[in-house]
Design a protein around this motif. Structure first.
Motif, mmCIF file in Angstrom:
data_model
loop_
_atom_site.group_PDB
_atom_site.id
_atom_site.type_symbol
_atom_site.label_atom_id
_atom_site.label_comp_id
_atom_site.label_asym_id
_atom_site.label_seq_id
_atom_site.Cartn_x
_atom_site.Cartn_y
_atom_site.Cartn_z
ATOM 1 N N VAL A 203 0.732 -1.353 0.063
ATOM 2 C CA VAL A 203 -0.131 -0.005 -0.081
ATOM 3 C C VAL A 203 0.928 1.318 -0.167
ATOM 4 O O VAL A 203 1.829 1.268 0.716
ATOM 5 C CB VAL A 203 -0.841 0.085 1.349
ATOM 6 C CG1 VAL A 203 -1.561 1.432 1.371
ATOM 7 C CG2 VAL A 203 -1.749 -1.143 1.161
ATOM 8 N N VAL A 204 0.764 1.976 -0.941
ATOM 9 C CA VAL A 204 1.200 3.528 -0.991
ATOM 10 C C VAL A 204 0.333 4.550 -0.667
ATOM 11 O O VAL A 204 -0.593 4.551 -1.354
ATOM 12 C CB VAL A 204 2.107 3.604 -2.001
ATOM 13 C CG1 VAL A 204 3.343 2.749 -2.131
ATOM 14 C CG2 VAL A 204 1.371 3.631 -3.573
ATOM 15 N N GLY A 205 0.754 5.594 -0.052
ATOM 16 C CA GLY A 205 -0.243 6.716 0.071
ATOM 17 C C GLY A 205 0.389 8.116 -0.019
ATOM 18 O O GLY A 205 1.749 7.934 0.503
ATOM 19 N N THR A 206 -0.127 9.256 -0.642
ATOM 20 C CA THR A 206 0.615 10.448 -0.437
ATOM 21 C C THR A 206 0.339 11.137 0.822
ATOM 22 O O THR A 206 -0.051 12.066 1.082
ATOM 23 C CB THR A 206 0.028 11.445 -1.660
ATOM 24 O OG1 THR A 206 -1.258 11.141 -1.559
ATOM 25 C CG2 THR A 206 0.744 11.041 -2.770
ATOM 26 N N ASP A 207 0.592 10.336 1.925
ATOM 27 C CA ASP A 207 0.587 10.883 3.252
ATOM 28 C C ASP A 207 1.616 10.125 4.225
ATOM 29 O O ASP A 207 1.692 8.756 3.965
ATOM 30 C CB ASP A 207 -0.892 10.629 3.674
ATOM 31 C CG ASP A 207 -1.103 11.332 5.009
ATOM 32 O OD1 ASP A 207 -1.618 12.434 5.072
ATOM 33 O OD2 ASP A 207 -0.551 10.655 6.079
ATOM 34 N N SER A 208 2.319 10.524 5.131
ATOM 35 C CA SER A 208 3.297 10.061 5.793
ATOM 36 C C SER A 208 2.902 9.028 6.764
ATOM 37 O O SER A 208 3.372 7.928 7.008
ATOM 38 C CB SER A 208 4.366 11.024 6.481
ATOM 39 O OG SER A 208 3.594 11.895 7.249
ATOM 40 N N HIS A 209 1.618 9.171 7.260
ATOM 41 C CA HIS A 209 1.026 8.242 8.351
ATOM 42 C C HIS A 209 0.335 6.881 7.453
ATOM 43 O O HIS A 209 -0.265 6.239 8.173
ATOM 44 C CB HIS A 209 0.033 9.055 8.989
ATOM 45 C CG HIS A 209 0.780 9.811 10.102
ATOM 46 N ND1 HIS A 209 0.741 11.237 9.987
ATOM 47 C CD2 HIS A 209 1.715 9.466 11.096
ATOM 48 C CE1 HIS A 209 1.626 11.927 10.888
ATOM 49 N NE2 HIS A 209 2.101 11.028 11.166
#
Ligand code: SF4
Lengths: 165, 430
Positions: free
Chosen positions: B125-131
């Protein structure tokens, strides 16, 4: 050769580099106006165009920690600053490479504002003090992206190659 | 030599039988998440396709999730316009995992992904959010990336040039004392590791305490793993994970789970016994500036915040309601509650937690990021102090560089609301 125009300490977060309240501004062309916005003096110099391209920011450990906001890299790229830090936080380093912001990992760097630094392939030389400090190479996996000039051209080329197959 | 949990996930996602620390891999992505910064991803995505003659189509719209949460409902015309552009893009690309500003299905991205079953064990899973590290709580290898990197994922379907990270094993044992829990554990660990102690590494959580911990607690510890610099925090999946996915996320059908190999190689092993742990506080302006609550009790606070992707879940609101029942928020202190999702909001409403909190004087905000980053509501005044269950206390967080933020558990936050000063919940909020 570049001049150190700003020196900051450890754990400089993306909230310092690009405060959250400007996050609605997204485009790389518009972000530079908010670089280090809460550091009144430095941000004023940046906005007034008093900082030459290729000038150097010297930082301590963990530069760019915190949020994944890419504005933190794009706002500095807008002034073509070079960031020499003792170490970088992972996401910030990756964003910088992707956008072509020059980041130099130099664990022992000693330099003050006003010093002139020469960045060589393996060393940073402080021309003012005579110090010479070893550079740690950027993550090897990312070299191809650096060579392509950033992730947009790199992905573009890859996409075209995949399409031809 | 065996593989760590993350090595196993990456090997599978690359179609390999083995990967080792330091290998460069390009795993397939099972879920790619963005929030309002999806607008920047869209821009970079268009840049990639510019002058190629290729139609800019997302590789697989079913694997994209976009959740509007950071500034909801929009605080400015600029934000509203970005959100509008996202809606148009979502419709054009056929993205179904889109959560708009709605009271029935909205919320903070890191809460929506688990709640809706978008994340599963073994996913990349990747997200444009550090959390994005939060989703390690369900056994995914989940990490934050920037917008340009996400645009590349949208185009290609895999993430380029990932160096297989090393792993730190964290064994947690013992029973939490009363008023001490997952938040105190992760704050303590960050204090021990420092803000960069796990930079470029993965934290893999084990031990009896973790096995007994709810998914909500696991989300808290994985969420904050990034504050020690970790690429990802992971709890190898177990019965609890399966129960959560079935009962809360409503997933039907078989879910495959596995753990790390017995002979996996770890860079470091950390053992923690929580049976003597007390409430922990992260003091300004770094998350690793951790002190036991005793050292900061009595500090006056003008704003108390309970919420965020770290501690805005039903159990957190229940904890706060139990402590505040029949009590009042101290004069001169404002208390803001922002549940992590509308589903949680509705459940807390049905269970009566929200009315207990409102009767005590708390302001119930709508789910979203709100005060956590102080862009949009709950900003601090100059020289004010906040005590929050959120995950960051950097200078300028909560919207004001001339204010300070302390981080704590819901127990400490609720007890302190009554007194108006940082208080030890073990002392009964006095
Ligand atoms: S609640 Fe705070 S930490 Fe969580 S996603 Fe929103 S802004 Fe980020």
């Amino acid at each position: 050769m570049g001049k150190v125009v700003f020196k900051i300490g450890n754990d400089v977060s993306t909230d310092i580099i690009y405060p959250g309240r400007f996050m609605a501004t997204l485009l790389p062309t518009e972000t530079p106006q908010y670089a280090f916005a809460d550091d009144v003096e430095f941000s004023k110099k940046l906005r007034a165009g008093e900082i030459l391209k290729g000038s150097i920011v010297v930082a301590g450990q963990n530069f760019g920690c915190g949020s994944s906001r890419e504005q933190a890299a794009s706002c500095l790229k807008g002034y073509d600053l070079i960031i020499v830090a003792r170490h970088f936080s992972r996401i910030f380093l990756q964003n910088s490479i992707n956008l072509g912001l020059q980041t130099i990992i130099c664990p022992d760097i000693e330099a003050d504002e006003g010093n002139e630094l020469e960045i060589e392939p393996e060393y940073v030389q402080n021309k003012t003090t005579g110090g010479k400090f070893k550079i740690v190479p950027l993550p090897k996996a990312r070299q191809a992206i650096i060579d392509a000039g950033g992730l947009v051209p790199y992905t573009k080329a890859l996409l075209l190659r995949r399409m031809q197959k | 030599m065996g593989m760590t949990y993350v090595q196993k996930v990456l090997a599978k996602a690359c179609g390999k039988s083995l990967v080792a620390h330091g290998d460069v891999v390009e795993p397939e992505v099972h879920l790619a998440m963005s929030h309002e910064n999806g607008a920047l991803v869209m821009n970079q995505f268009a840049e990639i396709y510019k002058d190629t003659g290729i139609d800019a189509k997302i590789w697989n719209p079913d694997r994209i999730a976009i959740i509007l949460d950071h500034r909801v409902p929009a605080e400015s015309s600029k934000t509203a316009t970005n959100q509008k552009k996202i809606r148009e893009f979502v419709a054009k690309q056929g993205i179904k995992k889109f959560h708009d500003i709605r009271g029935d299905e909205g919320g903070i991205c890191h809460q929506i992904l688990p709640e809706y079953g978008y994340v599963r064990p073994g996913y990349v899973v990747v997200g444009t959010d550090s959390h994005t590290t939060s989703h390690g709580a369900l056994g995914a290898f989940a990490f934050g990336i920037g917008a340009t990197e996400m645009a590349s994922v949208w185009a290609l379907g895999n993430i380029l040039n990932v160096e297989v990270p090393g792993t730190i094993k964290v064994n947690v044992n013992g029973k939490f004392p009363a008023y001490v829990g997952a938040k105190d554990l992760i704050l303590y660990l960050i204090g021990r590791l420092t803000a960069e102690g796990a930079n470029f590494k993965v934290l893999e959580f084990h031990g009896e305490t973790i096995r007994k911990m709810s998914t909500s607690g696991r989300l808290t510890i994985c969420n904050m793993s990034v504050e020690a610099g970790a690429t990802s925090g992971i709890v190898p999946p177990d019965e609890e994970t399966l129960n959560y996915l079935k009962n809360i996320a409503g997933i039907r059908g078989k879910i495959e789970i596995y753990g790390p190999d017995k002979d996996a190689e770890y860079e470091q092993v950390i053992d923690i016994d929580v049976s003597r742990l007390g409430p922990q506080i992260a003091c300004p302006h770094t998350v690793d500036n951790i002190k036991p609550v005793e050292e900061v009790t009595g500090k006056k606070v003008q704003q108390i915040v309970i919420g965020s992707c770290t501690n805005g879940r039903l159990d957190d609101l229940e904890t706060a309601a139990n402590i505040l029942k029949g009590k009042k928020v101290a004069l001169g202190t404002r208390m803001l509650i922002f549940p992590a999702s509308w589903r949680i909001y509705q459940e807390a409403m049905k269970k009566g937690y929200l009315s207990i909190l409102a009767e005590a004087g708390a302001v119930i905000c709508n789910p979203g990021c709100g005060p956590c980053l102080g862009i949009h509501q709950g900003a601090l005044g100059d020289q004010e102090t906040a005590l929050a269950t959120t995950n960051r206390n950097f200078k300028g967080r909560m919207g004001n560089p001339n204010a300070e933020v302390y981080l704590c558990s819901p127990e400490v936050a609720a007890a302190s609301a009554i007194t108006g000063v940082i208080s030890d919940p073990r002392a009964g909020g006095r």
